[in-house]
Design a protein around this motif. Structure first.
Motif, short mmCIF file in Angstrom:
data_model
loop_
_atom_site.label_atom_id
_atom_site.label_comp_id
_atom_site.label_asym_id
_atom_site.label_seq_id
_atom_site.Cartn_x
_atom_site.Cartn_y
_atom_site.Cartn_z
N THR A 24 -1.84 6.02 -5.02
CA THR A 24 -2.06 5.85 -3.58
C THR A 24 -3.46 5.29 -3.34
O THR A 24 -4.29 5.20 -4.24
CB THR A 24 -1.92 7.19 -2.85
OG1 THR A 24 -2.88 8.11 -3.41
CG2 THR A 24 -0.53 7.75 -3.04
N THR A 25 -3.71 4.90 -2.11
CA THR A 25 -5.01 4.42 -1.61
C THR A 25 -5.45 3.10 -2.22
O THR A 25 -6.62 2.74 -2.16
CB THR A 25 -6.14 5.46 -1.79
OG1 THR A 25 -6.46 5.59 -3.19
CG2 THR A 25 -5.74 6.81 -1.22
N ARG A 41 11.88 4.37 -1.94
CA ARG A 41 11.32 3.68 -0.79
C ARG A 41 11.62 2.19 -0.91
O ARG A 41 11.23 1.54 -1.88
CB ARG A 41 9.80 3.91 -0.71
CG ARG A 41 9.40 5.35 -0.46
CD ARG A 41 9.89 5.82 0.90
NE ARG A 41 9.57 7.23 1.17
CZ ARG A 41 9.99 7.89 2.23
NH1 ARG A 41 10.75 7.27 3.14
NH2 ARG A 41 9.67 9.16 2.41
N SER A 87 4.72 3.11 4.45
CA SER A 87 3.33 2.69 4.37
C SER A 87 3.25 1.22 4.75
O SER A 87 4.05 0.75 5.57
CB SER A 87 2.73 2.94 2.98
OG SER A 87 1.32 2.97 3.08
N TYR A 88 2.38 0.46 4.12
CA TYR A 88 2.10 -0.91 4.55
C TYR A 88 2.62 -1.95 3.55
O TYR A 88 2.56 -1.75 2.34
CB TYR A 88 0.59 -1.12 4.73
CG TYR A 88 -0.02 -0.16 5.71
CD1 TYR A 88 0.15 -0.32 7.08
CD2 TYR A 88 -0.76 0.94 5.26
CE1 TYR A 88 -0.41 0.56 7.98
CE2 TYR A 88 -1.32 1.84 6.15
CZ TYR A 88 -1.14 1.64 7.51
OH TYR A 88 -1.69 2.54 8.41
N TYR A 91 0.89 -1.16 0.00
CA TYR A 91 0.00 0.00 0.00
C TYR A 91 0.92 1.20 0.00
O TYR A 91 1.70 1.39 0.93
CB TYR A 91 -0.89 -0.03 1.24
CG TYR A 91 -2.02 0.96 1.24
CD1 TYR A 91 -3.28 0.60 0.80
CD2 TYR A 91 -1.84 2.26 1.72
CE1 TYR A 91 -4.34 1.49 0.81
CE2 TYR A 91 -2.88 3.15 1.75
CZ TYR A 91 -4.14 2.78 1.30
OH TYR A 91 -5.18 3.67 1.32
N TYR A 92 0.85 2.01 -1.04
CA TYR A 92 1.91 2.98 -1.31
C TYR A 92 1.47 4.41 -1.02
O TYR A 92 0.35 4.81 -1.34
CB TYR A 92 2.34 2.85 -2.77
CG TYR A 92 3.46 3.77 -3.18
CD1 TYR A 92 4.68 3.75 -2.52
CD2 TYR A 92 3.29 4.66 -4.23
CE1 TYR A 92 5.71 4.60 -2.90
CE2 TYR A 92 4.31 5.50 -4.63
CZ TYR A 92 5.51 5.48 -3.95
OH TYR A 92 6.52 6.32 -4.34
N SER A 93 2.37 5.17 -0.41
CA SER A 93 2.20 6.60 -0.24
C SER A 93 3.14 7.30 -1.21
O SER A 93 4.35 7.08 -1.17
CB SER A 93 2.52 7.03 1.19
OG SER A 93 1.63 6.45 2.10
N TYR A 139 10.73 2.14 3.72
CA TYR A 139 9.38 2.20 3.18
C TYR A 139 8.50 3.06 4.08
O TYR A 139 8.72 3.13 5.29
CB TYR A 139 8.78 0.79 3.06
CG TYR A 139 7.61 0.72 2.11
CD1 TYR A 139 7.80 0.90 0.74
CD2 TYR A 139 6.32 0.50 2.57
CE1 TYR A 139 6.74 0.86 -0.14
CE2 TYR A 139 5.25 0.45 1.69
CZ TYR A 139 5.46 0.64 0.34
OH TYR A 139 4.41 0.59 -0.53
#
Length: 351
Positions: free
Chosen positions: A58-59, A16, A116-117, A8-10, A114
């Motif tokens: 994202t999201t 990253r 995010s998740y 899950y990317y920001s 990284y």
């Protein structure tokens, strides 16, 4: 070897790190790093790199994979099960030691972290095929219902189910799960995000299974509960109507319930059912591998939580045309996070 993960990317202008192992950070082919660079996947062995072609938004959760095939000397990047970039004549990775890092990767003198998740990271010491990668990326769960563990998820995500007062008997493929047609005889599994995530108009899904009903009147087969198992919203996704017709049902956002009525179902006979959804085609029904019909373009809304998938559990779903407990057998239940093609459906209907 093959590296896979869900990310899950920001969005970030900085590199990253997702995955790395480094024996010598400045030695050619002795430092492996898989990172996000310019919002794209990027992998390098040091002086031996491959950059992805698709910008990641994202999201959203993405399934990513990197395959190095020693026999063909290829580096391959996959995004959501589809090849995103490939490089031939790639020299092999030669690192023989060094810690494996998840969530960071070292390149030359810099370590990238990284932001995010990351989930379900898998390292396989062989080059997986494109078919395997697509399966890992799109198969949410697969229940064979075979002994000795009929509720185990045989797919890549481990969404094991629970059951109560069921029987195991000879099925369409190996063994099947049998239901007694009462409130105490059911199967359920938890963790299906794709099918219940907010406005799902952009998120396709599919289900496929064999059914062998003992009763063919007013029966709910598949239900999705979007809050707790005993309360909250729910949909009857598949059932048999009071006129013995196969019926599928979705709740359409701000409109009304949507029903797609299928053909007659034969009692005590194995029938293969595939049910797919996409924003472009809407709800599509296949019976024994043959396209029956589609609703056309439609999107729908649910609560945005993880969902419980249930077989013959509760019958209190709103706007339902079926409200009886399923009696009979279910076998080879597949749930995907993509719209299956006719080729996919044909393959599942002819095991």
């Amino acid at each position: 070897f093959t590296i896979e993960a869900w990310i899950y990317y920001s969005t970030s202008t900085s590199d990253r790190g997702i995955f790395g192992q480094c024996q010598c950070s400045t030695c050619a082919n002795q430092c492996l790093y898989l990172i996000m660079r310019n919002n794209r996947l990027y992998v390098d062995f040091i002086s031996n790199y491959l950059s992805g072609s698709t910008a990641i938004s994202t999201t959203y959760w993405y399934h990513i994979a990197f395959v190095y095939n020693y026999e063909t000397r290829q580096q391959i990047l996959y995004l959501n099960g589809v090849q995103d970039a490939i490089k031939s004549s790639a020299q092999p990775y030669q690192g023989q030691n060094g810690s494996i890092n998840i969530g960071s990767a070292r390149a030359y003198s810099t370590t990238y972290y990284y932001l995010s998740y990351i989930d379900n990271v898998a390292l396989t010491t062989r080059a997986k095929s494109s078919v395997e990668i697509l399966r890992d990326a799109s198969l949410m769960a697969y229940y064979s219902f075979d002994s000795p563990n009929p509720t185990v998820d045989n797919g890549p995500n481990g969404l094991d189910g629970t059951s109560n007062n069921i029987v195991t008997a000879s099925g369409r493929v190996n063994e099947a799960m049998g239901f007694l047609g009462s409130s105490s005889s059911y199967f359920r599994a938890y963790g299906f995000y794709q099918i219940s995530c907010g406005v799902v108009g952009l998120k396709p899904f599919s289900m496929a299974m064999w059914i062998n009903p003992s009763s063919i009147s007013n029966i709910a087969i598949i239900q999705m509960f979007y809050s707790t198992i005993n309360s909250g919203s729910c949909d009857n996704l598949l059932g048999i109507s009071s006129t013995n017709l196969l019926t599928g049902q979705l709740i359409v956002y701000s409109v009304s319930s949507l029903r797609l009525t299928g053909p007659f179902v034969t009692q005590n006979t194995w029938t293969h059912i595939s049910l797919t959804y996409s924003s472009g085609n809407g709800y599509t029904l296949y019976v024994n591998g043959v396209l029956f019909g589609s609703t056309g373009t439609v999107s729908y809304w649910t609560s945005g939580t993880f969902a419980n998938l249930c077989i013959s559990y509760l019958t209190s779903c709103s706007s339902s045309s079926v409200n009886g407990y399923y009696q009979g057998y279910i076998d080879e239940l597949y749930i995907y996070n993509r719209e299956l093609s006719q080729t996919d459906v044909t393959s599942l209907a002819n095991p």
